[in-house]
Design a protein around this motif. Structure first.
Motif, short mmCIF file in Angstrom:
data_model
loop_
_atom_site.label_atom_id
_atom_site.label_comp_id
_atom_site.label_asym_id
_atom_site.label_seq_id
_atom_site.Cartn_x
_atom_site.Cartn_y
_atom_site.Cartn_z
N GLY A 187 29.82 57.74 36.47
CA GLY A 187 30.70 56.86 37.14
C GLY A 187 31.02 55.43 36.52
N GLN A 188 30.81 54.52 37.42
CA GLN A 188 31.15 53.15 36.97
C GLN A 188 29.97 52.49 35.96
OE1 GLN A 188 31.56 50.81 40.67
NE2 GLN A 188 33.26 51.86 41.14
N ALA A 189 28.96 52.74 35.99
CA ALA A 189 27.78 52.42 34.99
C ALA A 189 28.27 52.98 33.56
CB ALA A 189 26.52 53.02 35.67
N LEU A 190 28.64 54.25 33.76
CA LEU A 190 28.89 54.84 32.18
C LEU A 190 30.23 54.04 31.71
CD1 LEU A 190 28.82 57.03 30.25
CD2 LEU A 190 30.19 58.41 31.45
N VAL A 191 31.01 53.62 32.42
CA VAL A 191 32.24 52.94 31.89
C VAL A 191 31.95 51.65 31.58
CG1 VAL A 191 34.46 51.77 32.77
CG2 VAL A 191 33.93 54.06 33.62
N ILE A 192 30.99 50.84 32.06
CA ILE A 192 30.65 49.65 31.70
C ILE A 192 29.64 49.94 30.43
CG2 ILE A 192 28.84 47.81 32.25
CD1 ILE A 192 29.97 48.04 35.10
N LEU A 193 28.77 50.91 30.40
CA LEU A 193 28.24 51.04 29.18
C LEU A 193 28.85 51.17 27.92
CD1 LEU A 193 25.03 52.88 30.72
CD2 LEU A 193 25.10 50.65 29.86
N GLU A 194 30.06 52.45 28.14
CA GLU A 194 30.85 52.51 27.05
C GLU A 194 31.60 51.26 26.53
OE1 GLU A 194 33.35 55.29 29.09
OE2 GLU A 194 32.23 56.91 28.38
N ALA A 195 31.69 50.30 27.47
CA ALA A 195 32.63 49.05 26.89
C ALA A 195 31.41 48.05 26.09
CB ALA A 195 32.97 48.25 28.18
N LEU A 196 30.10 48.34 26.41
CA LEU A 196 28.99 47.38 25.91
C LEU A 196 28.85 48.05 24.63
CD1 LEU A 196 26.53 47.02 28.78
CD2 LEU A 196 28.23 45.35 28.05
N LYS A 197 28.85 49.28 24.22
CA LYS A 197 29.08 49.96 22.99
C LYS A 197 29.98 49.44 22.20
CE LYS A 197 26.15 54.09 23.22
NZ LYS A 197 25.92 55.36 22.61
N ARG A 198 31.17 49.46 22.81
CA ARG A 198 32.55 49.15 21.97
C ARG A 198 32.80 47.76 21.68
NH1 ARG A 198 37.60 52.33 21.04
NH2 ARG A 198 38.89 50.84 19.76
N TYR A 199 32.53 46.96 22.78
CA TYR A 199 33.07 45.42 22.95
C TYR A 199 31.93 44.57 22.99
CZ TYR A 199 37.58 47.60 23.55
OH TYR A 199 38.64 48.39 23.38
#
Length: 176
Positions: free
Chosen positions: A116-128
């Protein structure tokens, strides 16, 4: 110029808000003041936080964040690295993060337990990554208020240890 609104109301028949102008941030082609400029401390207090906020429209809607996020930490050192232009501490401890420090979630961090939302945020933290932008609660990622946030899901971000992050080469450390 990117400008925040202090009070906003929807205009009938449009998606455009109207309101009292708040802090503004110059974007694109505007020179950055040198660190020694006397206006820097005042300007840093007025800079918009919007570019670094997690927004529910990105997370719940598009399910993709395409920018670095902003983060607060309880204590910082009396120093900063770009993009920050100020420090917010009198503590000279070099073990504390400086303002503007950019961190990224390690590529090896397992995202499988998240959804969910936590995964979307974590993916951004990995990339950006995330930028230390203010003093406040430790490891607090700031989001724009919105009823679409799933607080229960977002609380799972508390299971990500600080050791899961790595510092990104940022530039010269300016000490106060």
């Amino acid at each position: 110029m990117l400008r925040e609104l202090l009070t906003a109301t929807a205009l009938a028949g449009t998606a455009a808000p109207a309101g009292t102008p708040g802090p503004g941030t110059m974007l694109g082609g505007c020179p950055v003041l040198p660190a020694s400029h006397p206006l820097n401390r005042d300007i840093s207090k007025r800079r918009s936080i919007l570019p670094g906020l997690a927004r529910a429209g990105e997370v719940a809607g598009a399910q993709r964040i395409t920018h670095a996020l902003r983060m607060t930490v309880r204590r910082t050192q009396k120093a900063y690295v770009s993009p920050a232009r100020h420090f917010a501490s009198s503590d000279g401890n070099p073990d504390l993060p400086p303002m503007g420090l950019r961190l990224r979630l390690k590529a090896s961090f397992d995202l499988k337990p998240f959804h969910g939302q936590a995964l979307v945020i974590l993916e951004a933290l990995k990339r950006y990554g995330v930028i230390v932008a203010d003093n406040g609660s430790d490891w607090y990622i700031t989001g724009a208020p919105d009823p679409r946030w799933n607080d229960e899901n977002l609380h799972t971000l508390g299971h990500v240890p600080g050791a899961a992050f790595e510092a990104v080469q940022s530039g010269t450390l300016t000490r106060g």
